[in-house]
Scaffold this active site. Structure first.
Site, short mmCIF file in Angstrom:
data_model
loop_
_atom_site.label_atom_id
_atom_site.label_comp_id
_atom_site.label_asym_id
_atom_site.label_seq_id
_atom_site.Cartn_x
_atom_site.Cartn_y
_atom_site.Cartn_z
N CYS A 115 0.82 -1.21 0.00
CA CYS A 115 0.00 0.00 0.00
C CYS A 115 0.85 1.26 0.00
CB CYS A 115 -0.92 -0.02 1.22
SG CYS A 115 -1.79 1.54 1.51
N TYR B 230 -5.06 6.99 -9.05
CA TYR B 230 -6.33 6.31 -8.72
C TYR B 230 -7.48 6.93 -9.51
CZ TYR B 230 -4.14 3.69 -4.96
OH TYR B 230 -3.36 2.82 -4.25
#
Length: 309
Positions: free
Chosen positions: A48, A179
């Site tokens: 992450c 994203y």
């Protein structure tokens, strides 16, 4: 997404600074927990990018002996990150299989996403905070007494105002920008996101033509925040998120800069390309329904001389 706003601050008092590079102040009424070596455990995942920041800053500042680190595996289901990298699939300090258990230990009906990084109070087993920009901010400002003697000044006062602006642009246009591309729901949304991302990357490429790091000759928090996205650009975002105008390796200044940072153990040791690829290509079944994980690119290119000295 709303995060748990609690802060861990020196003596449990007021914070030293009220910004964290996101343009928003920490809520003044957010609960304060005291800095106390051995009391807390940082739960992160090398897969992450948001958690990757916390791993890097903890190492740069030398906080390994005062804040322990637990690592979740690269994949998770809709419920939670899990500790499948540990023997028996159980975190050896918290004794839990899922990070969700730490959230529920404090909030039995916790309604939001179970995210990393998260700081957990070891004794109670309950989550303290998952507000990622404040975690690294407070590692620097609030845990100073426990920094190693040669720890870098990640928030230098003389450039802090400019650094806040740089970090805000990196956050909105690059960290979130990839994203925005990857999860665009229409061609129009994707086109706009793509243009915004590459406008920002071109600006960074130009900025790094005249300075070694984002703020000059020394590493700052701004570099940590940009690095975690750059490290994933060719391996994941280029193909998986359709951020494919260029590869990082085709942008000379950004590529040399990224390798320069990667050569520093706190940065390079935090990167696991296999975990990164497995996380994105396996978890995002809406984008990659086959869950096939690509074999490339070759990570050996990160070890090539960076020439930034």
């Amino acid at each position: 997404m709303d995060y748990i706003p609690d802060r861990i601050t020196a003596h449990g008092g007021e914070p030293v600074d009220d910004r964290a590079g996101t343009g928003k102040a920490s809520p003044s009424d957010a609960p304060r927990w005291p800095v106390e070596p051995g009391r807390y455990r940082l739960i992160a995942a090398k897969a992450c990018p948001w958690a990757n920041r916390a791993i890097i800053v903890r190492s740069l500042l030398g906080l390994e002996d005062v804040i322990s680190l637990g690592l979740a595996g690269p994949t998770h289901d809709k419920r939670s990150w899990t500790f499948d990298l540990d023997p028996g699939g159980v975190d050896p300090v918290l004794g839990i299989e899922r990070l969700q258990q730490a959230y529920f230990a404090r909030y039995p009906d916790y309604p939001r996403g179970i995210t990393v990084p998260a700081i957990v109070e070891i004794a109670s087993g309950g989550v303290v905070t998952n507000d990622f920009p404040w975690i690294t901010h407070d590692f620097f400002f609030e845990w100073r007494e426990h920094h190693r003697p040669d720890a870098p000044d990640l928030w230098p006062a003389e450039v802090r105002d400019e650094m806040e602006d740089v970090m805000k642009r990196v956050f909105t246009e690059v960290n979130n920008g990839v994203y925005r591309c990857g999860f665009a729901g229409s061609q129009e949304a994707y086109d706009d996101a793509y243009d915004r991302l590459w406008t920002a990357l071109d600006w960074l490429e130009d900025r790094l033509s005249t300075r070694r790091y984002l703020m000059g000759d020394a590493i700052t928090e701004a570099d940590v925040r940009l690095f975690t996205t750059l490290a994933r650009l060719d391996a994941v975002y280029h193909g998986h998120f359709k951020c494919n105008r260029q590869k990082l390796t085709e942008m000379p200044n950004l590529w040399g800069y990224a390798r320069d940072l990667y050569s520093i153990p706190a940065f390079g040791d935090s990167i696991d390309f296999e975990q990164i690829k497995k996380h994105y290509y396996v978890v995002h079944t809406d984008i990659n329904p086959t869950q096939i994980v690509p074999l490339g690119p070759d990570p050996a290119v990160w070890l090539e001389p960076h020439g930034r000295g």
